[in-house]
Write a protein that holds these residues in place. Sequence first.
Motif, short mmCIF file in Angstrom:
data_model
loop_
_atom_site.label_atom_id
_atom_site.label_comp_id
_atom_site.label_asym_id
_atom_site.label_seq_id
_atom_site.Cartn_x
_atom_site.Cartn_y
_atom_site.Cartn_z
N SER A 243 17.99 -13.33 -36.72
CA SER A 243 16.55 -13.52 -36.58
C SER A 243 16.14 -14.73 -37.39
O SER A 243 16.67 -14.98 -38.47
CB SER A 243 15.79 -12.30 -37.12
N PRO B 90 9.74 -16.38 -33.56
CA PRO B 90 10.45 -15.44 -32.68
C PRO B 90 11.12 -16.21 -31.54
O PRO B 90 11.06 -17.43 -31.50
CB PRO B 90 9.30 -14.60 -32.13
N ALA C 241 10.16 -11.84 -30.00
CA ALA C 241 11.30 -10.95 -30.32
C ALA C 241 12.14 -11.49 -31.47
O ALA C 241 12.24 -12.70 -31.68
CB ALA C 241 12.17 -10.78 -29.08
N ASP C 242 12.79 -10.55 -32.17
CA ASP C 242 13.79 -10.94 -33.17
C ASP C 242 15.17 -10.92 -32.53
O ASP C 242 15.28 -10.90 -31.30
CB ASP C 242 13.66 -10.05 -34.43
N GLN D 118 11.28 -6.07 -31.45
CA GLN D 118 10.63 -6.40 -32.73
C GLN D 118 11.10 -5.41 -33.80
O GLN D 118 10.33 -4.81 -34.52
CB GLN D 118 9.11 -6.37 -32.54
N GLN E 138 11.85 -7.88 -37.47
CA GLN E 138 10.78 -8.85 -37.73
C GLN E 138 9.62 -8.50 -36.80
O GLN E 138 9.74 -8.63 -35.58
CB GLN E 138 11.26 -10.28 -37.42
N PRO E 139 8.50 -8.04 -37.36
CA PRO E 139 7.40 -7.60 -36.49
C PRO E 139 6.58 -8.76 -35.93
O PRO E 139 5.39 -8.91 -36.22
CB PRO E 139 6.57 -6.70 -37.41
N TYR E 140 7.22 -9.60 -35.12
CA TYR E 140 6.51 -10.71 -34.49
C TYR E 140 5.43 -10.17 -33.56
O TYR E 140 5.41 -8.99 -33.21
CB TYR E 140 7.49 -11.62 -33.75
N THR F 290 2.71 -9.43 -30.46
CA THR F 290 2.48 -9.23 -29.03
C THR F 290 1.02 -9.61 -28.85
O THR F 290 0.12 -8.82 -29.16
CB THR F 290 2.73 -7.76 -28.64
N ASN G 284 3.98 -3.31 -31.64
CA ASN G 284 5.38 -3.70 -31.76
C ASN G 284 6.28 -2.66 -31.08
O ASN G 284 5.99 -1.47 -31.10
CB ASN G 284 5.78 -3.83 -33.23
N GLY H 239 10.42 -1.75 -31.04
CA GLY H 239 11.70 -2.08 -31.66
C GLY H 239 12.70 -0.95 -31.48
O GLY H 239 12.40 0.09 -30.86
N PHE I 1 3.52 -13.11 -39.20
CA PHE I 1 3.19 -11.84 -38.54
C PHE I 1 1.68 -11.63 -38.50
O PHE I 1 0.96 -12.13 -39.36
CB PHE I 1 3.85 -10.66 -39.27
#
Length: 712
Positions: free
Chosen positions: A38, A43, A55-56, A61, A64-66, A68, A130, A132, A215
């Motif tokens: 990541s 992302p 996305a990581d 996600q 890494q909580p990128y 949306t 998120n 994941g 983030f």
Amino acid sequence: MCRQLGLLLLLSLSLVEAVSLCQRRKVVRTFNVRRNASSTSTPLQIGNGNFAFGADITGLQTFQPYGTLSTWGWHNFSLPTTPGQTSVEDYTGMQWWTHDRLVTYAQPNPAEDDISTWLIKNPQRINLGNIGFTFGAGTSVAESDLGQKTQVLDMWTGKLLSSFTYNSSSVEVETWADPDSDTIAIEVKSDLLRSGLGLFFDFPYPDNNKFNAPFVGVWNQTVAHTTSLEQTSRNSATIKHSLDHTTYFVTVTWEGEGAISGPVKGTHRYFFTTPAKNLRLTATFTPAPSAKNPNLGSVVTASRDWWRSYWTSGAFIDLSSVKSSNATELQRRIITSQYLLAVNLASSNPPQESGLVNNGWYGKFHLEMNLWNTLPFARWGHFPLLWRSLPSTYQRFLPSSLDRARQQGYSGARWGKMTDPTGRSAPGEINSLLIWQQPHPMYFAETEYRAFPNSTTLTRWDTVLSATADFMASFAFFNVSTGVYDLGPPMYPVSENTPPNGTLNPAFELAYWRFGLDVASRWKTRQSLPVPQAWTTVRDKLAPLPLHVNATDAKDVTYAVYEGIPGMWTDAATTNDHPAMAGIYGLLPPPSPTGGGASPLSMAALRNTAAKIKARWALEDSYGWDFSMLAMNALRLGDAAQAVEYLLHPIFQFDDAGYPVGGSRVPTPYFPNAASLLLATAMMAGGWDGEEGKHFPAGWEGVEVDGFVPSM
Ligand SMILES: *[C@@H]1O[C@H](CO)[C@@H](O)[C@H](O)[C@H]1NC(C)=O
Ligand SMILES: *[C@@H]1O[C@H](CO)[C@@H](O)[C@H](O)[C@H]1NC(C)=O
Ligand SMILES: *[C@@H]1O[C@H](CO)[C@@H](O)[C@H](O)[C@H]1NC(C)=O
Ligand SMILES: *[C@@H]1O[C@H](CO)[C@@H](O)[C@H](O)[C@H]1NC(C)=O
Ligand SMILES: *[C@@H]1O[C@H](CO)[C@@H](O)[C@H](O)[C@H]1NC(C)=O
Ligand SMILES: *[C@@H]1O[C@H](CO)[C@@H](O)[C@H](O)[C@H]1NC(C)=O
Ligand SMILES: *[C@@H]1O[C@H](CO)[C@@H](O)[C@H](O)[C@H]1NC(C)=O
Ligand SMILES: *[C@@H]1O[C@H](CO)[C@@H](O)[C@H](O)[C@H]1NC(C)=O
Ligand SMILES: *[C@@H]1O[C@H](CO)[C@@H](O)[C@H](O)[C@H]1NC(C)=O
């Protein structure tokens, strides 16, 4: 295979391309992004211009909580409760003397601090949620616990393919976005799905910081918002998320067996698990409950079709025959920028500088950046993407912009600056006094007319151009002692670092005013309508572009930032921020002769100015689009090698995935850099009026270009 595809397309569409489908695909895929970990700053994204998923390394996600992010997802914190400052109507702004009268500007008012601040910080764009991987209840897994991580973003199809191992078993993930709805489609293949591997859905609350990067949102204010789950069928469920006055829905649909549960107490976390070895699921984000959401197969097909059409229908530059690492790097920036613009900026609102990756300026958009960010769709043959927001956003913002001008005692429409989807411009000294966003509609309209010179184009833009020109003509102030029309004071020019009460007749704004009023006048003539006298009077009698003459060398004449600026070229404050004098010949075409008399541009001054910017400007503090503007200026001055040098300047950085690095003053990504690079390279490929055709450096043999209209 490749030849057959090309032939099929050739036969079915009678499309004769200079750069064949096969070659385009080869060039695009050469720059597919590959990662094995990541990134902590950007992302990899899939999306459709109005919605994007970051996305990581897991393709989701997980670690890494990128973001949306979407065009429609916004939130307001509650209004202040301070007496007298509890509603938007309580805000009055500030009055400044403007040519002997008091004019009200939307600036923070110290006596109305709380409501001023609220108006700056609200609304803010939200991270919709998120998705994941979860590795089983009570199992805490870090990215370093995964093995054999690989990831490739296939820009030709919009597929993000990720794989890794965990507990010695492999996990393969495909992530796709739907071009036609705000849907993520996920396919996971792994034995681990039977032993605890599943998905989580989580929902953050907004925060009110200006920059939310990398983030967006906070995950520890769970009591401030609510979520609820409704299972709607054996294979679908809807999660409703309510944050104060904002509510939206996520519809999750899966194939085969599966179960969704949650939330876990004290969180907004939901879990999806399946007993199968293959997980196929879609998640659709909507502001109202969604009646239908597409399945994985239809998203995959639609994504492949959309991206193939994007890459084959637009203009193209193929530098692959140039044996130079500089050409390869330029090609990489061109391809990744095209991908990222379609994902992040092809929206139905003007895009924000950080697109749909994270929030700069609370997720709001700046209308002066709209030209850099949106014009590339026109210059690269993607008008339908431009038309998603133009001219409709100007039409939507017209009533409030007419009001803004009227309240200040001007005619026409004064466009705002740091803007939210309602068209409200956030309070700010610079926000209220910047003016170079005003002629942008003329630039867009004229570019469109050059591609489609017909009555549809003329009619679409007419109302907006008229209101814009009315304001521009009435904003210019007739100076009886000099007999010319002045711009400012007060105002901020493109370089936002001059004293607003002393800024008079900045070079770029004068040139742009002349251009804008000229386009507006021609627009009327083309429709056989009368041209308002005020437009041509102001156009023809604008103050001359300010010059600086060297006291010890009378031949050393350059353009100045604004008329009478003290210490031009010697005081550091005059060689900092945006070098907008490069824009009067870089971004803008030379003035048309309709304005009467000789061209008001001095070629000697333009050359001297370009040389002095190169030698003295503090480019290390520049925002990246400056480099593209300097490149365009260098091109028109006949130096393509210098143009490329600017486009590869060490401060003008693009990361491994092509995201433009923000640098010292703005968060990453800063998309005007990528967008402006596409404007500069379109000019290299198609030339400009009077200099049509390719303009690449000497020695760059065999460059193929396709589909460019010369620039103005
Ligand atoms: C992972 O990426 C880094 C940086 O791009 C590279 O140096 C390294 O060789 C890669 N490792 C593998 C196993 O691909
Ligand atoms: C935020 O509040 C403003 C002012 O009342 C309003 O115009 C806007 O629609 C609101 N936006 C959201 C997302 O609630
Ligand atoms: C500009 O002038 C106004 C008065 O018209 C004053 O209130 C304001 O502070 C001045 N601004 C600056 C930056 O000096
Ligand atoms: C991974 O291995 C650990 C230890 O054997 C086990 O507890 C866990 O359930 C496994 N996880 C998955 C997803 O298989
Ligand atoms: C909540 O999380 C943010 C970062 O996301 C952190 O800055 C803040 O201190 C946390 N607040 C609490 C009360 O833990
Ligand atoms: C103008 O051109 C556009 C694009 O080709 C087309 O859609 C439109 O129908 C044309 N309008 C007229 C009046 O021909
Ligand atoms: C008229 O122009 C001169 C020279 O640019 C300037 O110094 C003066 O302030 C202007 N007058 C007014 C009333 O703005
Ligand atoms: C003015 O010209 C002199 C002599 O050519 C030169 O040394 C100096 O740097 C110039 N000044 C500016 C401000 O460019
Ligand atoms: C690449 O560009 C740099 C400047 O950006 C230049 O110094 C170098 O000579 C160029 N290399 C080639 C092979 O053209």
